[in-house]
Design an enzyme around this catalytic site. Structure first.
Site, PDB file in Angstrom:
ATOM      1  N   GLU A  54      23.901 -38.978 -54.001  1.00  0.00           N
ATOM      2  CA  GLU A  54      23.652 -39.602 -55.691  1.00  0.00           C
ATOM      3  C   GLU A  54      23.748 -41.135 -56.108  1.00  0.00           C
ATOM      4  O   GLU A  54      23.898 -41.644 -55.475  1.00  0.00           O
ATOM      5  CB  GLU A  54      24.697 -38.741 -56.492  1.00  0.00           C
ATOM      6  CG  GLU A  54      24.754 -38.720 -57.702  1.00  0.00           C
ATOM      7  CD  GLU A  54      25.329 -37.283 -58.487  1.00  0.00           C
ATOM      8  OE1 GLU A  54      25.238 -36.625 -58.656  1.00  0.00           O
ATOM      9  OE2 GLU A  54      26.974 -37.924 -58.906  1.00  0.00           O
ATOM     10  N   LYS A 116      19.995 -34.427 -62.264  1.00  0.00           N
ATOM     11  CA  LYS A 116      21.143 -34.384 -62.465  1.00  0.00           C
ATOM     12  C   LYS A 116      21.471 -34.327 -63.785  1.00  0.00           C
ATOM     13  O   LYS A 116      21.865 -35.506 -64.319  1.00  0.00           O
ATOM     14  CB  LYS A 116      22.712 -35.527 -61.864  1.00  0.00           C
ATOM     15  CG  LYS A 116      23.623 -35.093 -61.654  1.00  0.00           C
ATOM     16  CD  LYS A 116      24.457 -33.605 -61.223  1.00  0.00           C
ATOM     17  CE  LYS A 116      25.937 -33.686 -60.570  1.00  0.00           C
ATOM     18  NZ  LYS A 116      26.328 -34.579 -60.253  1.00  0.00           N
ATOM     19  N   ASN A 186      31.570 -27.611 -58.316  1.00  0.00           N
ATOM     20  CA  ASN A 186      32.433 -28.786 -58.218  1.00  0.00           C
ATOM     21  C   ASN A 186      33.733 -28.678 -57.861  1.00  0.00           C
ATOM     22  O   ASN A 186      34.815 -27.870 -58.902  1.00  0.00           O
ATOM     23  CB  ASN A 186      32.215 -28.858 -60.143  1.00  0.00           C
ATOM     24  CG  ASN A 186      32.300 -30.456 -60.069  1.00  0.00           C
ATOM     25  OD1 ASN A 186      32.921 -31.015 -60.136  1.00  0.00           O
ATOM     26  ND2 ASN A 186      31.949 -30.549 -61.245  1.00  0.00           N
ATOM     27  N   GLU A 216      30.274 -30.003 -54.133  1.00  0.00           N
ATOM     28  CA  GLU A 216      30.248 -31.428 -54.928  1.00  0.00           C
ATOM     29  C   GLU A 216      32.192 -32.007 -55.750  1.00  0.00           C
ATOM     30  O   GLU A 216      32.413 -31.551 -56.352  1.00  0.00           O
ATOM     31  CB  GLU A 216      29.581 -30.659 -56.702  1.00  0.00           C
ATOM     32  CG  GLU A 216      28.127 -30.432 -56.436  1.00  0.00           C
ATOM     33  CD  GLU A 216      27.877 -29.482 -57.427  1.00  0.00           C
ATOM     34  OE1 GLU A 216      27.909 -30.503 -58.534  1.00  0.00           O
ATOM     35  OE2 GLU A 216      27.064 -28.781 -57.237  1.00  0.00           O
TER      36      GLU A 216
END
Length: 261
Positions: A54, A116, A186, A216
């Site tokens: 990311e 995102k 997540n 995540e």
């Protein structure tokens, strides 16, 4: 209001403003609308590492992470490192990102790119395609079942992959539908920002094998990834661990080498 509620309230205003500045037909006229997207889900299925790296400048939980690097350099670094895909934060107010970051990342690499973002409107999905994304993120915590269905079906119609993010069993149960490619768990509670990898482990048993499982947040060690692979996870979204270094690409390369060693 918790932080997530604030972000969504601000996002609604932001999207309304954008619609008045750039119309849907203008977005649909983008040359990127003709581009064939690369499926992140397919890449993850075949990968030994599963790393989605990311680009993130800051976050509400960590404030500044790294403001000094160019998106192009980070994108090239991640691609050279062998990352399966790249996640690009496009929220400006809370994460310091922008759609320009998406464009620059797209121009710098051919690996799948995930936009995102806190997606609450169909406009943002067309926008993702028009600016070069291959994948969109939908967050179950801020969407109803009907919204998830509508938004994911639109994305699939545009040739985009869909990653649906959940935090608990209740969100997972309302989200399982054929228009999704990947189910992301997540590990960070978006209300308290605490991280717990057990969330991924617990929910893995409840995610059907039709979906690529992605874990995540809060993943910072190769050991954690090996552990999560035992629970059938094929994708691992990592941002801060790479972005907090001076050379995210080099950090990702060393990390991936250890996984596949």
């Amino acid at each position: 209001m918790n932080i997530l509620d604030k972000i969504v309230a601000d996002k609604r205003k932001e999207v309304d403003l954008k619609k008045s500045l750039i119309t849907l037909p203008q977005l649909e006229a983008s040359v990127m609308m003709e581009r064939t997207s690369v499926s992140l889900a397919e890449v993850l299925r075949k990968s030994n590492s599963g790393i989605i790296a990311e680009h993130k400048r800051r976050s509400p939980s960590k404030s500044v992470i790294n403001q000094s690097l160019s998106v192009q350099d980070v994108a090239k670094g991640y691609a050279d490192a062998g990352a399966c895909g790249m996640s690009v934060l496009t929220d400006g107010k809370y994460f310091g990102g922008s759609l320009d970051d998406l464009v620059l990342a797209r121009a710098s690499t051919n690996i799948p790119i995930l936009r995102k973002e806190f997606i609450i409107d169909e406009y943002q999905i067309v926008e993702a395609k028009a600016y070069g994304a291959d994948v969109i993120l939908l967050i179950a915590a801020i969407l109803s079942k009907e919204e998830i269905k509508t938004l994911s079906e639109l994305a699939k119609g545009l040739g985009l992959d869909v990653l649906l993010e959940v935090h608990n069993e209740e969100e997972l149960e309302k989200s399982l539908m054929p228009s999704l490619d990947m189910l992301g768990v997540n590990n960070r509670n978006l209300k308290s920002f605490e991280v717990d990898l057990d969330i991924s482990k617990t929910l893995s048993k409840k995610i059907p094998d039709d979906f690529v499982k992605v874990s995540e947040s809060g993943i910072s060690s190769v050991e954690a990834i090996r552990e999560l692979k035992e629970f059938d996870y094929q994708g691992f979204l990592i941002g801060e661990n790479f972005m907090k270094t001076d050379e995210p690409g080099e950090s990702a390369k060393k990390f991936i080498e250890k996984i596949i060693a």
